[in-house]
Design an enzyme around this catalytic site. Structure first.
Site, PDB file in Angstrom:
ATOM      1  N   CYS A  83       0.909  -0.973  -0.093  1.00  0.00           N
ATOM      2  CA  CYS A  83       0.249  -0.033   0.073  1.00  0.00           C
ATOM      3  C   CYS A  83       1.063   1.069  -0.034  1.00  0.00           C
ATOM      4  O   CYS A  83       2.007   1.216   0.796  1.00  0.00           O
ATOM      5  CB  CYS A  83      -0.898  -0.050   1.366  1.00  0.00           C
ATOM      6  SG  CYS A  83      -0.293   0.904   2.821  1.00  0.00           S
ATOM      7  N   HIS A  85       0.185   4.136   1.406  1.00  0.00           N
ATOM      8  CA  HIS A  85      -0.035   4.876   2.523  1.00  0.00           C
ATOM      9  C   HIS A  85       1.144   4.354   3.568  1.00  0.00           C
ATOM     10  O   HIS A  85       1.756   5.290   4.362  1.00  0.00           O
ATOM     11  CB  HIS A  85      -1.145   4.936   3.056  1.00  0.00           C
ATOM     12  CG  HIS A  85      -2.254   5.478   1.898  1.00  0.00           C
ATOM     13  ND1 HIS A  85      -3.249   4.773   1.701  1.00  0.00           N
ATOM     14  CD2 HIS A  85      -1.982   6.385   1.209  1.00  0.00           C
ATOM     15  CE1 HIS A  85      -4.060   5.518   0.961  1.00  0.00           C
ATOM     16  NE2 HIS A  85      -3.149   6.431   0.400  1.00  0.00           N
ATOM     17  N   HIS A 152      -5.359  -6.260   3.211  1.00  0.00           N
ATOM     18  CA  HIS A 152      -4.618  -5.397   3.658  1.00  0.00           C
ATOM     19  C   HIS A 152      -3.767  -5.292   5.052  1.00  0.00           C
ATOM     20  O   HIS A 152      -4.425  -4.892   6.019  1.00  0.00           O
ATOM     21  CB  HIS A 152      -5.203  -3.870   3.491  1.00  0.00           C
ATOM     22  CG  HIS A 152      -5.582  -3.651   1.878  1.00  0.00           C
ATOM     23  ND1 HIS A 152      -5.215  -2.666   1.186  1.00  0.00           N
ATOM     24  CD2 HIS A 152      -6.404  -4.436   1.281  1.00  0.00           C
ATOM     25  CE1 HIS A 152      -5.974  -2.838  -0.203  1.00  0.00           C
ATOM     26  NE2 HIS A 152      -6.590  -3.958   0.023  1.00  0.00           N
ATOM     27  N   CYS A 154      -1.861  -2.923   6.364  1.00  0.00           N
ATOM     28  CA  CYS A 154      -2.089  -1.873   6.730  1.00  0.00           C
ATOM     29  C   CYS A 154      -3.260  -1.703   8.108  1.00  0.00           C
ATOM     30  O   CYS A 154      -3.175  -0.907   8.835  1.00  0.00           O
ATOM     31  CB  CYS A 154      -2.007  -0.818   5.925  1.00  0.00           C
ATOM     32  SG  CYS A 154      -3.497  -0.686   4.821  1.00  0.00           S
TER      33      CYS A 154
END
Length: 197
Positions: A83, A85, A152, A154
């Site tokens: 990702c 971010h 994900h 994250c």
């Protein structure tokens, strides 16, 4: 990014040493001596998609298809991404379909398109659109459908800590968007695949 501005391998390894020091450990410790080099090699593999041209992957097509104009689906293509971010892993599977318009592409090319976009810093929504749009632009089929399902890290290994959750995104173009029966046929093939795996 301009290749003239790209950091050198030595600069990347120094940055990894800085992160190790920042985390509270000693990059000169025996177990960590080769870590900067290993991390740099891993990053080269994880982000190799920046050096690939997804459109070029689809350039070789086959026109001797005896008029075949039904759905072609490659199911359950495993991918690993990161990702943009948090640079945390995104691990998932892709289902890619198209209905040819006079020519087809080798099926391995569909998996390579997924990888070309996965091996970059990503968000899943953008990656889904990139895969579908590239196939549509290059092959000019009657339609394209792409579904991505991914976990994900994250949000599963940090932040809200919700392991076992996944995100599903889709992009339907051409007949997959306009014809509910075609879309349902594709979705049924995806559902069947996810039940058996």
């Amino acid at each position: 990014m301009n290749s003239d501005n790209k950091p050198t391998r030595d600069e990347v390894e120094e940055a990894v040493k800085t992160i190790i020091r920042w985390s509270g450990d000693d990059p000169a410790r025996d177990g960590l001596l080769e870590t900067p080099e290993r991390v740099t090699k891993a990053f080269e593999e994880w982000f190799r998609g920046y050096g690939e041209d997804p459109e070029a992957i689809l350039n070789k097509t086959f026109e001797e298809i005896e008029g075949y104009d039904e759905m072609i689906v490659l199911r359950g293509i495993r991918f690993e991404s990161h990702c943009e971010h948090h640079m945390a892993p995104i691990i998932g599977r892709a289902w890619v379909a198209y209905i040819p318009n006079g020519r087809v592409v080798g099926i391995s090319k569909l998996a390579r398109i997924v990888d070309a976009y996965a091996k970059r810093l990503q968000i899943q929504e953008k990656m889904t659109a990139q895969i579908a749009n590239t196939i549509q632009d290059v092959l000019q089929p009657q339609g394209v459908a792409v579904i991505l399902k991914a976990e994900h890290h994250c949000m599963t290994t940090r932040g809200v800590h919700k392991p076992g959750t996944d995100m599903v995104t889709s992009r339907m173009l051409g007949v997959f968007r306009d014809n509910p029966i075609t879309r349902q046929e594709f979705l049924a093939l995806v559902t069947e695949d996810t039940k058996t795996s």
